[in-house]
Design an enzyme around this catalytic site. Structure first.
Site, PDB file in Angstrom:
ATOM      1  N   HIS A   1     -11.010  -4.869  -3.004  1.00  0.00           N
ATOM      2  CA  HIS A   1      -9.536  -5.122  -2.568  1.00  0.00           C
ATOM      3  C   HIS A   1      -9.371  -5.677  -1.062  1.00  0.00           C
ATOM      4  O   HIS A   1     -10.392  -5.274  -0.323  1.00  0.00           O
ATOM      5  CB  HIS A   1      -8.516  -4.053  -3.092  1.00  0.00           C
ATOM      6  CG  HIS A   1      -8.823  -2.649  -2.259  1.00  0.00           C
ATOM      7  ND1 HIS A   1     -10.221  -2.013  -2.958  1.00  0.00           N
ATOM      8  CD2 HIS A   1      -8.464  -2.071  -1.104  1.00  0.00           C
ATOM      9  CE1 HIS A   1     -10.265  -1.132  -2.081  1.00  0.00           C
ATOM     10  NE2 HIS A   1      -9.229  -0.966  -1.122  1.00  0.00           N
TER      11      HIS A   1
ATOM     12  N   GLN B   1     -15.381   2.357   2.094  1.00  0.00           N
ATOM     13  CA  GLN B   1     -14.813   2.039   0.645  1.00  0.00           C
ATOM     14  C   GLN B   1     -14.788   3.304  -0.197  1.00  0.00           C
ATOM     15  O   GLN B   1     -15.904   4.202  -0.253  1.00  0.00           O
ATOM     16  CB  GLN B   1     -15.804   1.177  -0.162  1.00  0.00           C
ATOM     17  CG  GLN B   1     -15.309   0.703  -1.374  1.00  0.00           C
ATOM     18  CD  GLN B   1     -16.089  -0.380  -1.857  1.00  0.00           C
ATOM     19  OE1 GLN B   1     -17.066  -0.817  -1.560  1.00  0.00           O
ATOM     20  NE2 GLN B   1     -15.542  -1.109  -3.164  1.00  0.00           N
TER      21      GLN B   1
ATOM     22  N   VAL C   1     -12.540   3.262  -2.885  1.00  0.00           N
ATOM     23  CA  VAL C   1     -12.177   2.505  -4.244  1.00  0.00           C
ATOM     24  C   VAL C   1     -13.030   1.597  -4.708  1.00  0.00           C
ATOM     25  O   VAL C   1     -13.164   0.387  -3.971  1.00  0.00           O
ATOM     26  CB  VAL C   1     -10.595   2.070  -4.211  1.00  0.00           C
ATOM     27  CG1 VAL C   1     -10.350   1.519  -5.612  1.00  0.00           C
ATOM     28  CG2 VAL C   1      -9.803   3.269  -4.027  1.00  0.00           C
TER      29      VAL C   1
ATOM     30  N   ASP D   1       0.842  -1.313  -0.023  1.00  0.00           N
ATOM     31  CA  ASP D   1      -0.027  -0.017  -0.110  1.00  0.00           C
ATOM     32  C   ASP D   1       1.053   1.400  -0.043  1.00  0.00           C
ATOM     33  O   ASP D   1       1.858   1.218   0.739  1.00  0.00           O
ATOM     34  CB  ASP D   1      -0.977  -0.041   1.199  1.00  0.00           C
ATOM     35  CG  ASP D   1      -1.981   1.222   1.032  1.00  0.00           C
ATOM     36  OD1 ASP D   1      -1.856   2.138   1.228  1.00  0.00           O
ATOM     37  OD2 ASP D   1      -3.183   0.557   1.270  1.00  0.00           O
TER      38      ASP D   1
ATOM     39  N   HIS E   1      -7.145  -5.543   2.241  1.00  0.00           N
ATOM     40  CA  HIS E   1      -5.884  -4.852   3.209  1.00  0.00           C
ATOM     41  C   HIS E   1      -5.298  -6.164   4.075  1.00  0.00           C
ATOM     42  O   HIS E   1      -6.077  -6.687   4.681  1.00  0.00           O
ATOM     43  CB  HIS E   1      -6.174  -3.801   3.990  1.00  0.00           C
ATOM     44  CG  HIS E   1      -6.856  -2.515   3.175  1.00  0.00           C
ATOM     45  ND1 HIS E   1      -5.903  -1.578   2.971  1.00  0.00           N
ATOM     46  CD2 HIS E   1      -8.018  -2.284   2.837  1.00  0.00           C
ATOM     47  CE1 HIS E   1      -6.767  -0.673   2.188  1.00  0.00           C
ATOM     48  NE2 HIS E   1      -7.933  -1.205   2.043  1.00  0.00           N
TER      49      HIS E   1
ATOM     50  N   ASN F   1     -13.257  -3.010   2.723  1.00  0.00           N
ATOM     51  CA  ASN F   1     -14.233  -2.173   2.928  1.00  0.00           C
ATOM     52  C   ASN F   1     -15.428  -2.302   2.021  1.00  0.00           C
ATOM     53  O   ASN F   1     -15.120  -2.368   0.899  1.00  0.00           O
ATOM     54  CB  ASN F   1     -13.812  -0.590   3.180  1.00  0.00           C
ATOM     55  CG  ASN F   1     -12.765  -0.372   4.112  1.00  0.00           C
ATOM     56  OD1 ASN F   1     -12.805  -0.814   4.929  1.00  0.00           O
ATOM     57  ND2 ASN F   1     -11.794   0.058   3.501  1.00  0.00           N
TER      58      ASN F   1
END
Length: 92
Positions: free
Chosen positions: A78, A72, A74, A10, A80, A65
């Protein structure tokens, strides 16, 4: 890299180790993931990324998220993968 996903660091890490796993296929959020084989592959990928980063002995956190109330920002699914220190609770 994997046929189903990519893993990378990240750019704004929130822990000593902060990786992102993203599927190659565009999926807006976990709510839109319908392929159980892909879901299993993504979770196994998270586990393997954590292992390769040396996180499995002491533990790590896996976060995705979902929606605006879930944080969220984006709209491409995805995960993390966070670790390398004690992570407190609650997170938000």
């Amino acid at each position: 890299e994997h046929k189903d996903y990519l893993v990378f660091h990240d750019i704004n890490p929130q822990a000593p180790v902060h990786l992102l796993l993203i599927p190659r296929l565009h999926i807006p959020s976990l709510n839109d993931l319908e392929d159980s084989n892909l879901a299993a592959s993504l979770l196994q990928g998270c586990r393997e990324a954590a292992r390769l980063a040396g996180l499995t002995e002491n533990g790590y956190r896996l976060v995705t998220n979902i929606g605006s109330h879930g944080g969220q920002t984006v709209y491409h699914l995805h995960f993390h993968i966070l670790g390398g220190r004690h992570l407190g609770w609650p997170p938000g």
